[in-house]
Scaffold this active site. Structure first.
Site, PDB file in Angstrom:
ATOM      1  N   GLN A  26       0.765  -1.301   0.045  1.00 29.79           N
ATOM      2  CA  GLN A  26      -0.096   0.009   0.128  1.00 29.79           C
ATOM      3  C   GLN A  26       1.008   1.214   0.164  1.00 29.79           C
ATOM      4  O   GLN A  26       1.827   1.618   0.945  1.00 29.79           O
ATOM      5  CB  GLN A  26      -0.799  -0.102   1.441  1.00 29.79           C
ATOM      6  N   TYR A  84      -5.589  11.235   4.103  1.00 35.69           N
ATOM      7  CA  TYR A  84      -4.203  11.394   3.372  1.00 35.69           C
ATOM      8  C   TYR A  84      -4.117  11.929   1.994  1.00 35.69           C
ATOM      9  O   TYR A  84      -5.183  12.502   1.417  1.00 35.69           O
ATOM     10  CB  TYR A  84      -3.597  10.045   3.418  1.00 35.69           C
ATOM     11  N   GLY A 129      -9.060  -6.386   9.283  1.00 38.33           N
ATOM     12  CA  GLY A 129      -7.906  -5.717   9.728  1.00 38.33           C
ATOM     13  C   GLY A 129      -7.686  -6.200  11.051  1.00 38.33           C
ATOM     14  O   GLY A 129      -6.910  -7.143  11.534  1.00 38.33           O
TER      15      GLY A 129
HETATM   16  C1  LIG Z   1      -3.755  -0.764  13.898  1.00 38.17           C
HETATM   17  C2  LIG Z   1      -4.199  -0.368  12.400  1.00 38.17           C
HETATM   18  C3  LIG Z   1      -3.698   0.382  11.433  1.00 38.17           C
HETATM   19  C4  LIG Z   1      -4.021   0.692  10.305  1.00 38.17           C
HETATM   20  N1  LIG Z   1      -3.379   1.224   9.357  1.00 38.17           N
HETATM   21  C5  LIG Z   1      -3.932   1.493   8.238  1.00 38.17           C
HETATM   22  C6  LIG Z   1      -3.154   1.857   7.023  1.00 38.17           C
HETATM   23  O1  LIG Z   1      -1.777   2.057   7.305  1.00 38.17           O
HETATM   24  N2  LIG Z   1      -3.836   1.977   5.822  1.00 38.17           N
HETATM   25  C7  LIG Z   1      -5.052   1.757   5.691  1.00 38.17           C
HETATM   26  O2  LIG Z   1      -5.640   1.894   4.522  1.00 38.17           O
HETATM   27  N3  LIG Z   1      -5.805   1.519   6.830  1.00 38.17           N
HETATM   28  C8  LIG Z   1      -5.202   1.230   7.904  1.00 38.17           C
HETATM   29  N4  LIG Z   1      -6.050   0.809   9.097  1.00 38.17           N
HETATM   30  C9  LIG Z   1      -7.296   0.443   8.720  1.00 38.17           C
HETATM   31  C10 LIG Z   1      -7.640  -0.986   8.222  1.00 38.17           C
HETATM   32  O3  LIG Z   1      -7.071  -1.184   6.926  1.00 38.17           O
HETATM   33  C11 LIG Z   1      -9.254  -1.416   7.999  1.00 38.17           C
HETATM   34  O4  LIG Z   1      -9.726  -0.800   7.211  1.00 38.17           O
HETATM   35  C12 LIG Z   1      -9.869  -1.159   9.387  1.00 38.17           C
HETATM   36  O5  LIG Z   1      -9.240  -1.545  10.470  1.00 38.17           O
HETATM   37  C13 LIG Z   1     -11.173  -1.729   9.369  1.00 38.17           C
HETATM   38  O6  LIG Z   1     -11.133  -3.310   9.433  1.00 38.17           O
HETATM   39  P1  LIG Z   1     -11.461  -3.906  10.564  1.00 38.17           P
HETATM   40  O7  LIG Z   1     -12.802  -3.707  11.171  1.00 38.17           O
HETATM   41  O8  LIG Z   1     -11.584  -5.314   9.975  1.00 38.17           O
HETATM   42  O9  LIG Z   1     -10.225  -3.645  11.598  1.00 38.17           O
HETATM   43  C14 LIG Z   1      -5.540   0.464  10.024  1.00 38.17           C
HETATM   44  C15 LIG Z   1      -6.210  -0.063  11.029  1.00 38.17           C
HETATM   45  C16 LIG Z   1      -5.734  -0.589  12.432  1.00 38.17           C
HETATM   46  C17 LIG Z   1      -6.373  -1.335  13.253  1.00 38.17           C
END
Ligand SMILES: Cc1cc2nc3c(=O)[nH]c(=O)nc-3n(C[C@H](O)[C@H](O)[C@H](O)COP(=O)(O)O)c2cc1C
Length: 356
Positions: free
Chosen positions: A98, A179, A309
């Site tokens: 990414q 971003y 995530g």
């Molecule tokens: C610790 C953490 C770091 C994340 N960093 C990013 C990132 O670098 N880029 C991004 O697009 N989303 C990031 N996200 C969002 C996740 O990609 C995802 O969209 C979000 O956690 C929702 O999914 P979930 O409910 O299954 O956790 C992050 C989420 C978490 C929990």
């Protein structure tokens, strides 16, 4: 059989299952943006996913927005990422990098020569950023000139080339979470009066040009894009997100991308229903999924693959756990971004401690 465990075509790849690990920043790189051996272990442990999307990686040092995040600009970074892709491939998964340029969500203390963060317009976002000297207010960014915009687009192109050289199967443009790409897309952060601001077509121009540069390097079938309409994260505001994302996704089929990744967090509009029919290849759906909701989305034809995530963060063997109906480890938020193996490579698997 659960639809999660059937193969799916994503661009030029056939994934072994429809479980995708979401991009997650973990802040475990060194000060030079080089991932460590622990990072190799972390991704290798999770390589039972059909596809891993890496944490956000800055394409150029000017795109860094968080301490200890990794980059894909220097030889050392490329060399370190090669270890990650080799370990993941050895275990049968695919991995996309990414590309995350934070734009105005940054601070001079982490940018080259203490430069101001960059943005479409010199509008200060509300909020704070974690720096090596603690929490600091986000400042007023430098408004990119047309020449500088062209350079940033070139930065994404070169980063794509280096990601492929590091063995990644493809690249994802991070156009969510407030971003730089979303700063261009959104009327609240983009008040330019040139070809990059004003009308929705102008606000989408940056994202489309970056995609075009990435596709020129990798081919559309190795490029994806992530969007999160109405997420509102990092003080991002758009007057009419429905119009903005409808326009943007209407433009995507020309690139023959590998996938469109849409993560929703309590949006008022049902963007999955709105956007999926407009798109011409794989649709990745994410945001708050569990096994039941993911299976329901796949069964209903709402998605081609589902993105997890925090569940993948805390469960290296998530597909196995779903397969067996096993209980899940709980994600430990306190260690999401802290240094070292705690909360990173030490979550247990069903068979005991996590091993790569
Ligand atoms: C610790 C953490 C770091 C994340 N960093 C990013 C990132 O670098 N880029 C991004 O697009 N989303 C990031 N996200 C969002 C996740 O990609 C995802 O969209 C979000 O956690 C929702 O999914 P979930 O409910 O299954 O956790 C992050 C989420 C978490 C929990």
């Amino acid at each position: 059989m659960s639809p999660l465990f059937t193969p799916v075509q994503i661009g030029r790849y056939t994934l072994v299952n429809r479980m995708v690990m979401a991009p997650m920043t973990r802040s475990r790189a060194d000060e030079a943006g080089v991932p460590s051996d622990l990072t190799v272990t972390y991704y290798a442990q999770r390589a039972s996913a059909g596809l891993i999307i890496s944490e956000g990686v800055f394409p150029t040092a000017m795109g860094k927005g968080y301490v200890n995040t990794p980059g894909i600009e220097t030889e050392d970074q490329v060399t370190a990422w090669k270890q990650v892709t080799e370990a993941v491939h050895a275990r049968g998964a695919r991995i996309f990098m990414q590309l995350m340029h934070c734009g105005r969500i940054s601070h001079p203390s982490m940018l080259p020569s203490g430069a101001l963060p960059v943005a479409p317009s010199a509008i200060q976002p509300k909020g704070q950023v974690w720096t090596t000297t603690g929490q600091q207010d986000l400042g007023t960014p430098h408004e990119l000139s047309l020449l500088e915009i062209a350079q940033v687009i070139e930065d994404y192109r070169l980063a794509t080339r280096r990601a492929l050289a590091a063995g990644f199967d493809g690249v994802e443009l991070h156009a969510a979470s407030g971003y730089l790409p979303e700063q261009f897309l959104s009327s609240g952060s983009n008040q330019r009066q040139d070809a990059y601001g004003g009308s929705v077509a102008n606000r989408a121009r940056f994202v489309l040009k970056v995609l075009s540069a990435m596709v020129a390097e990798a081919g559309g079938d190795r490029v994806g894009i992530k969007i999160s309409p109405e997420m509102g994260f990092n003080d991002i505001i758009d007057a009419n997100p429905e119009e903005t994302y409808t326009y943007l996704v209407d433009q995507l089929p020309q690139f023959n991308l590998a996938y469109l990744h849409v993560a929703l967090f309590g949006a008022k509009v049902d963007y999955h229903a709105l956007l999926k029919p407009k798109f011409n290849s794989a649709y990745l759906l994410g945001g708050g999924l569990d096994q039941a909701t993911a299976e329901a989305a796949l069964a209903a034809g709402m998605a081609d693959a589902t993105v997890f995530g925090s569940a993948f963060l805390a469960n290296p063997d998530l597909p196995e756990r779903f397969h067996r109906g096993a209980a899940l480890n709980t994600p430990d938020k306190a260690t999401f971004y802290t240094p070292g193996e705690k909360g990173y490579t030490d979550y247990p698997t069903l068979s005991g401690s996590a091993t790569a």
